[in-house]
Design a protein around this motif. Structure first.
Motif, PDB file in Angstrom:
ATOM      1  N   TYR A 104       4.328  -3.060  -4.606  1.00  0.00           N
ATOM      2  CA  TYR A 104       3.439  -4.117  -5.092  1.00  0.00           C
ATOM      3  C   TYR A 104       3.000  -3.790  -6.509  1.00  0.00           C
ATOM      4  O   TYR A 104       2.695  -2.653  -6.847  1.00  0.00           O
ATOM      5  N   SER A 105       2.921  -4.812  -7.335  1.00  0.00           N
ATOM      6  CA  SER A 105       2.280  -4.659  -8.627  1.00  0.00           C
ATOM      7  C   SER A 105       0.853  -5.198  -8.511  1.00  0.00           C
ATOM      8  O   SER A 105       0.497  -5.808  -7.505  1.00  0.00           O
ATOM      9  N   ILE A 106       0.072  -4.997  -9.540  1.00  0.00           N
ATOM     10  CA  ILE A 106      -1.327  -5.419  -9.465  1.00  0.00           C
ATOM     11  C   ILE A 106      -1.445  -6.932  -9.290  1.00  0.00           C
ATOM     12  O   ILE A 106      -2.422  -7.440  -8.734  1.00  0.00           O
ATOM     13  N   ILE A 107      -0.436  -7.663  -9.720  1.00  0.00           N
ATOM     14  CA  ILE A 107      -0.478  -9.126  -9.600  1.00  0.00           C
ATOM     15  C   ILE A 107      -0.546  -9.559  -8.132  1.00  0.00           C
ATOM     16  O   ILE A 107      -1.149 -10.580  -7.799  1.00  0.00           O
ATOM     17  N   ASN A 108       0.075  -8.775  -7.248  1.00  0.00           N
ATOM     18  CA  ASN A 108       0.036  -9.119  -5.832  1.00  0.00           C
ATOM     19  C   ASN A 108      -1.402  -9.147  -5.312  1.00  0.00           C
ATOM     20  O   ASN A 108      -1.698  -9.849  -4.333  1.00  0.00           O
TER      21      ASN A 108
END
Length: 128
Positions: A104-108
């Motif tokens: 996961y990236s922070i956007i998730n």
């Protein structure tokens, strides 16, 4: 596990507020901490997120440059410093915790569905 949000209130446009979220009941070192808000008649929306261990935070476009998310490890508390407040910032503000997930990236973590734990909310009202 408990997330206790506080610091809301009634202020005028242009003023500042600092919200606090006291976390207890477990270690949050492997979590992202987020702030969301919900205005009357609207869906809950993402405001800001920060990984507990640090890193670059992320913000909704509507608050970028005005709000700052931070944490104090010693106090197990996450903060949301809100400056240059506008009437459209009026909402109930919630803090929440989401586990770090592989790939996961922070956007998730803009999605409220990723969060396992939620605080009770604190009302922020901005008068014009």
């Amino acid at each position: 596990v408990q997330l206790q949000a506080s610091g809301g209130g009634l202020v005028q446009a242009g003023d500042s507020l600092r919200l606090s979220c006291a976390a207890s009941g477990r270690t949050f070192s492997n979590y992202y901490m987020g702030w969301f808000r919900q205005a009357p008649g609207k869906e809950r929306e993402f405001v800001a997120v920060l990984r507990w261990t640090g890193g670059i935070p992320a913000y909704a476009d509507s608050v970028k440059g005005r709000f700052t998310i931070s944490r104090d490890n010693a106090k197990n508390t996450v903060y949301l410093q809100m400056n240059s407040l506008k009437p459209e910032d009026t909402a109930v503000y919630y803090c929440a915790a989401a586990p770090v997930r592989t790939y996961y990236s922070i956007i998730n973590y803009y999605r409220s569905s990723e969060y396992d734990y939620w605080g009770q909310g604190t009302q922020v009202t901005i008068s014009s």
